[in-house]
Design a protein around this motif. Structure first.
Motif, PDB file in Angstrom:
ATOM      1  N   VAL A 300      23.634 -13.776  10.253  1.00  0.00           N
ATOM      2  CA  VAL A 300      23.746 -15.190   9.902  1.00  0.00           C
ATOM      3  C   VAL A 300      22.537 -15.971  10.413  1.00  0.00           C
ATOM      4  N   PHE A 301      21.994 -15.533  11.575  1.00  0.00           N
ATOM      5  CA  PHE A 301      20.845 -16.238  12.140  1.00  0.00           C
ATOM      6  C   PHE A 301      19.622 -16.135  11.228  1.00  0.00           C
ATOM      7  N   SER A 302      19.488 -15.000  10.543  1.00  0.00           N
ATOM      8  CA  SER A 302      18.387 -14.864   9.602  1.00  0.00           C
ATOM      9  C   SER A 302      18.535 -15.852   8.462  1.00  0.00           C
ATOM     10  N   GLY A 303      19.758 -15.969   7.949  1.00  0.00           N
ATOM     11  CA  GLY A 303      19.997 -16.931   6.874  1.00  0.00           C
ATOM     12  C   GLY A 303      19.778 -18.361   7.325  1.00  0.00           C
ATOM     13  N   ALA A 304      20.196 -18.663   8.545  1.00  0.00           N
ATOM     14  CA  ALA A 304      19.997 -20.014   9.069  1.00  0.00           C
ATOM     15  C   ALA A 304      18.520 -20.332   9.225  1.00  0.00           C
ATOM     16  N   GLY A 305      17.742 -19.316   9.616  1.00  0.00           N
ATOM     17  CA  GLY A 305      16.302 -19.523   9.760  1.00  0.00           C
ATOM     18  C   GLY A 305      15.639 -19.834   8.430  1.00  0.00           C
ATOM     19  N   ILE A 306      16.070 -19.126   7.379  1.00  0.00           N
ATOM     20  CA  ILE A 306      15.514 -19.386   6.046  1.00  0.00           C
ATOM     21  C   ILE A 306      15.894 -20.781   5.570  1.00  0.00           C
ATOM     22  N   ALA A 307      17.165 -21.171   5.813  1.00  0.00           N
ATOM     23  CA  ALA A 307      17.616 -22.496   5.381  1.00  0.00           C
ATOM     24  C   ALA A 307      16.847 -23.618   6.087  1.00  0.00           C
ATOM     25  N   ALA A 308      16.435 -23.375   7.316  1.00  0.00           N
ATOM     26  CA  ALA A 308      15.730 -24.412   8.066  1.00  0.00           C
ATOM     27  C   ALA A 308      14.326 -24.668   7.545  1.00  0.00           C
ATOM     28  N   PHE A 309      13.806 -23.733   6.748  1.00  0.00           N
ATOM     29  CA  PHE A 309      12.434 -23.887   6.243  1.00  0.00           C
ATOM     30  C   PHE A 309      12.409 -23.958   4.717  1.00  0.00           C
ATOM     31  N   GLU A 310      13.414 -24.579   4.133  1.00  0.00           N
ATOM     32  CA  GLU A 310      13.486 -24.675   2.682  1.00  0.00           C
ATOM     33  C   GLU A 310      12.278 -25.396   2.082  1.00  0.00           C
ATOM     34  N   GLU A 311      11.804 -26.430   2.754  1.00  0.00           N
ATOM     35  CA  GLU A 311      10.677 -27.187   2.214  1.00  0.00           C
ATOM     36  C   GLU A 311       9.412 -26.338   2.175  1.00  0.00           C
ATOM     37  N   VAL A 312       9.189 -25.562   3.226  1.00  0.00           N
ATOM     38  CA  VAL A 312       8.009 -24.690   3.261  1.00  0.00           C
ATOM     39  C   VAL A 312       8.082 -23.665   2.137  1.00  0.00           C
ATOM     40  N   ILE A 313       9.273 -23.079   1.942  1.00  0.00           N
ATOM     41  CA  ILE A 313       9.440 -22.068   0.901  1.00  0.00           C
ATOM     42  C   ILE A 313       9.243 -22.675  -0.479  1.00  0.00           C
ATOM     43  N   ALA A 314       9.814 -23.878  -0.697  1.00  0.00           N
ATOM     44  CA  ALA A 314       9.696 -24.529  -2.009  1.00  0.00           C
ATOM     45  C   ALA A 314       8.245 -24.840  -2.349  1.00  0.00           C
ATOM     46  N   ALA A 315       7.468 -25.198  -1.333  1.00  0.00           N
ATOM     47  CA  ALA A 315       6.069 -25.553  -1.568  1.00  0.00           C
ATOM     48  C   ALA A 315       5.170 -24.325  -1.680  1.00  0.00           C
ATOM     49  N   ASN A 316       5.624 -23.187  -1.170  1.00  0.00           N
ATOM     50  CA  ASN A 316       4.799 -21.976  -1.185  1.00  0.00           C
ATOM     51  C   ASN A 316       5.688 -20.785  -1.546  1.00  0.00           C
ATOM     52  N   VAL A 317       6.036 -20.688  -2.810  1.00  0.00           N
ATOM     53  CA  VAL A 317       6.977 -19.659  -3.272  1.00  0.00           C
ATOM     54  C   VAL A 317       6.452 -18.255  -3.006  1.00  0.00           C
ATOM     55  N   ALA A 318       5.123 -18.096  -2.945  1.00  0.00           N
ATOM     56  CA  ALA A 318       4.544 -16.772  -2.711  1.00  0.00           C
ATOM     57  C   ALA A 318       4.974 -16.179  -1.370  1.00  0.00           C
ATOM     58  N   LEU A 319       5.423 -17.032  -0.453  1.00  0.00           N
ATOM     59  CA  LEU A 319       5.857 -16.540   0.857  1.00  0.00           C
ATOM     60  C   LEU A 319       7.059 -15.604   0.734  1.00  0.00           C
ATOM     61  N   VAL A 320       7.904 -15.854  -0.244  1.00  0.00           N
ATOM     62  CA  VAL A 320       9.126 -15.058  -0.390  1.00  0.00           C
ATOM     63  C   VAL A 320       8.795 -13.597  -0.673  1.00  0.00           C
ATOM     64  N   PHE A 321       7.699 -13.355  -1.391  1.00  0.00           N
ATOM     65  CA  PHE A 321       7.303 -11.983  -1.728  1.00  0.00           C
ATOM     66  C   PHE A 321       7.093 -11.131  -0.482  1.00  0.00           C
ATOM     67  N   PHE A 322       6.574 -11.760   0.570  1.00  0.00           N
ATOM     68  CA  PHE A 322       6.213 -10.994   1.771  1.00  0.00           C
ATOM     69  C   PHE A 322       7.331 -10.937   2.826  1.00  0.00           C
ATOM     70  N   LEU A 323       8.415 -11.683   2.613  1.00  0.00           N
ATOM     71  CA  LEU A 323       9.475 -11.759   3.627  1.00  0.00           C
ATOM     72  C   LEU A 323      10.092 -10.388   3.925  1.00  0.00           C
ATOM     73  N   PRO A 324      10.560  -9.615   2.927  1.00  0.00           N
ATOM     74  CA  PRO A 324      11.141  -8.301   3.265  1.00  0.00           C
ATOM     75  C   PRO A 324      10.143  -7.376   3.950  1.00  0.00           C
ATOM     76  N   LEU A 325       8.915  -7.398   3.491  1.00  0.00           N
ATOM     77  CA  LEU A 325       7.891  -6.524   4.055  1.00  0.00           C
ATOM     78  C   LEU A 325       7.669  -6.807   5.543  1.00  0.00           C
ATOM     79  N   LEU A 326       7.593  -8.087   5.881  1.00  0.00           N
ATOM     80  CA  LEU A 326       7.284  -8.462   7.261  1.00  0.00           C
ATOM     81  C   LEU A 326       8.448  -8.189   8.213  1.00  0.00           C
TER      82      LEU A 326
END
Length: 452
Positions: A300-326
């Motif tokens: 759940v903490f991982s999901g909460a971390g993603i939710a806290a940075f929704e604005e960053v993700i929305a502005a830089n969608v390319a970040l999502v591609f690297f999330l599983p890898l990292l």
């Protein structure tokens, strides 16, 4: 290779498994020609009645040896169908440690029925061996060991071993005891044979024999056997009196059982306690569900971390591609470090006092690993998102590998410090911690570099 053109024992065992039904006893040729371990493997696949019928046709010594190789589940099942007098005869012929193990597995009503048929000495021996807590050296030792007196001559000692040989686990090493059963030393049969016949045992024995306490973990006895290459290690009670030995074959069983338990814990499940093929659906469910439910809530903490940075993700969608890898890279690095440390702590290669020195070394190694992996992933960052994304991804890679490695190294030490099994630092637990921290690190770096 088999001698004189005899069929390979494994091939014979495999051919015997093709018998048409598990309810029929094995053919006499299989029961008499197979090694007891191979015969027991086949009997494990048969119904208890058929297994007992096969065993009952064997000579008593071979029957007891074969019975000792059966799985714990099969032993109990066969004991339930064997006639009481025949079972008592079998139990009496078994090695002392195997007899005590069987006694501990039998249900209470079976013990009450069997006890009157056993000799008083055997009942007392079982009571003593079964009184030690499971997992201790006392619980896996045998009381069948050869004893000599220090004043004996080499000639007298050899004759004494000849008299004891039939009833002892081993006579290759004998234990020299005082009148109070204090361990004075050990002497090998080879030493006695090569010494002058009139030389006292006290001048032949090795006085610095390593030993283990009955209340110490059985793994300690296994380590001593392996370290000093011993056929057996003596076991002492709280009053320094010798009460038994842990033989090399029992030490191997202990080491295998400990490795299996650690392996299960490393996978995030509890030890089954039975062979996998014998495990019921309910048992498999109970042993695995606890960790999985705990890790669900931890994620759940991982999901909460993603939710806290929704604005960053929305502005830089390319970040999502690297999330599983990292986050997978951080978990993988942590699992590697944890596996190395759990094994080092289990084998005595590392101690709690070594944590500081190993932490510094792991920091350097993790940094080098992270930089190497960052160089590889930055190329993907350039292709998918440009220089800024590449910088974020590379910086994150270094950090998550460093954090994952240090958590993987430190958690086994921390658990040991509080008296817990370091193997509990399982791969799923390390991965979950690395996932949550990786998400926070990734988007915190992205927020600082891209949104600042």
């Amino acid at each position: 290779m088999p001698r004189d053109g005899a069929p390979d024992r494994t091939e014979t065992a495999m051919s015997a498994t093709t018998l048409p039904t598990a309810t029929a006893p094995l053919p006499p040729e299989a029961a008499t020609t197979l090694h007891p371990a191979d015969l027991a493997a086949l009997l494990d696949l048969r119904q208890p009645e058929a297994a007992w019928e096969t065993l009952a046709a064997l000579p008593l010594a071979r029957r007891a040896e074969t019975f000792g190789y059966l799985s714990a589940t099969t032993q109990v099942a066969v004991a339930a169908v064997a006639p009481r007098r025949a079972l008592a005869e079998l139990v009496s012929a078994m090695d002392a440690d195997e007899r005590a193990d069987l006694w501990a597995r039998l249900p209470e009503e079976a013990r009450e029925a069997l006890a009157p048929a056993l000799a008083a000495a055997e009942r007392e021996d079982i009571r003593k061996l079964a009184s030690y807590p499971p997992g201790t050296a006392g619980a896996v030792m045998t009381s069948d060991y050869a004893v000599l007196r220090p004043e004996m001559t080499a000639r007298d000692a050899i004759e004494a071993l000849r008299r004891q040989a039939a009833s002892k686990e081993t006579i290759h090493v004998a234990y020299v005891l005082s009148t109070g059963r204090r361990l004075l030393g050990t002497v090998t049969l080879e030493d006695l044979v090569l010494s002058p016949p009139d030389r006292p045992v006290s001048q032949i024995m090795h006085a610095d024999a390593p030993a283990v306490r009955a209340e110490e973990p059985a793994e300690q006895a296994a380590r001593i056997v392996a370290r000093y290459d011993l056929p057996a290690v003596p076991v002492l009670n709280g009053g320094d009196a010798m009460v038994g030995i842990v033989t090399a074959d029992d030490a191997m069983d202990v080491a295998e059982a400990e490795a299996t338990t650690d392996f299960h814990k490393a996978g995030g499940s509890a030890s089954l306690g039975v062979a996998l093929r014998e495990a019921t659906i309910g048992l498999l469910y109970r042993k695995r569900i606890v960790w999985l439910v705990v890790l669900v809530f931890a994620n759940v903490f991982s999901g909460a971390g993603i939710a806290a940075f929704e604005e960053v993700i929305a502005a830089n969608v390319a970040l999502v591609f690297f999330l599983p890898l990292l986050i997978d890279s951080g978990g993988n690095a942590g699992s590697q470090a944890a596996t190395l440390m759990v094994r080092a702590l289990a084998t005595g290669e590392a101690r709690l006092a070594d944590w500081g020195r190993m932490l510094g070394r792991e920091t350097l190694v993790a940094a080098l690993l992270g930089l190497t992996m960052a160089g590889a992933v930055s190329l993907l960052g350039l292709v998918r998102g440009g220089p800024e994304i590449a910088l974020v991804v590379a910086a994150t890679m270094v950090c998550v590998v460093l954090v994952g490695s240090l958590v993987g190294l430190s958690l086994p030490f921390l658990l040991s410090r509080f008296g817990l099994d370091p193997a509990t630092a399982s791969a799923p637990l390390i991965t979950t911690i690395a996932d949550a921290s990786g998400v926070l690190i990734y988007f915190a770096i992205a927020s600082a570099l891209l949104m600042g």
